[in-house]
Design an enzyme around this catalytic site. Structure first.
Site: not given
Ligand SMILES: [Zn+2]
Length: 207
Positions: A51, A53, A56, A94-95, A115, A127, A129, A155
């Site tokens: 995962r 992640h 957050c 927060g991205r 968002t 985004d 990220r 991802k």
């Protein structure tokens, strides 16, 4: 310089009998302190569950109902407690815009933006990220072939592009409530997330 393993420390987690280790690294391309939480011995599995992640604080730590991060993290922990695996915990709140900016974005969302629009209004990409550190951790851990626990197709695309083989994509559950329905709908409509929203949730956002 490749990313290398720095320290692996056993940290028992509540309600989980399986051995868990928190692993730190040296040499991340973005200079942040990302961490891998190892459940059992994934290096001994053909295709361990992974995962990715993104941090957050509001959801992971405090159980915020404005997103589904906390529930997704708990789901990953439940699955890995049984079958082993790795949580790659990326420190990009927060991205990628940070905690304070995320709260500003929530404020804009309360004024009617979704968002992604809110992040752009604040001057960020929708985004920000960066999943490169996740790849760097997988390589450092010797995990080149995985099962990916995620409903975010981007991802998977980034991992594949970086040479990580994904034998299976395991969707996360659907954690919809009255506060996050619009947020989840935006993820599905605009970013092709594979979240099977119930009809009632889809109508919340249009009211
Ligand atoms: Zn969240």
């Amino acid at each position: 310089m490749p990313v290398t393993l720095r320290t692996s420390v056993p940290i028992p987690l509540t309600d989980q009998a399986i051995a868990t280790h928190f692993v730190s690294f040296s040499g991340f391309s973005d200079g942040k302190e990302h961490i891998a939480i190892i459940y059992g011995a994934p290096e001994e599995q053909d295709t361990p569950l992974v995962r990715i992640h993104s941090e957050c604080l509001t959801g992971d730590v405090f159980g915020s109902q404005r997103c589904d991060c906390g529930e997704q993290l708990q789901e990953a922990q439940r699955l890995m407690a049984v079958q082993g695996g790795v949580v790659l915990y990326l420190r990009q709140e927060g991205r990628g815009i940070g905690l304070y900016n995320k709260l500003d974005a929530y404020d804009l969302q309360d004024q009617g933006m979704d968002t992604y629009q809110a992040n752009e209004q604040l001057g960020f990409d929708h985004d920000q990220r960066n999943f490169a550190p996740a790849v760097e951790m997988l390589v450092a851990l010797g995990l080149k072939r995985i099962r990916l626990l995620s409903n975010n197709p981007h991802k998977a695309d980034e991992l594949l592009a970086a040479g990580i083989e994904i034998s299976e994509r395991v969707d996360t559950g659907v954690y919809v409530n009255q506060h996050n329905a619009g947020y989840l709908k935006a993820k599905v409509d605009q970013q092709a997330h594979r979240i099977k929203l119930p009809i009632s949730a889809k109508s919340v956002d249009s009211q």
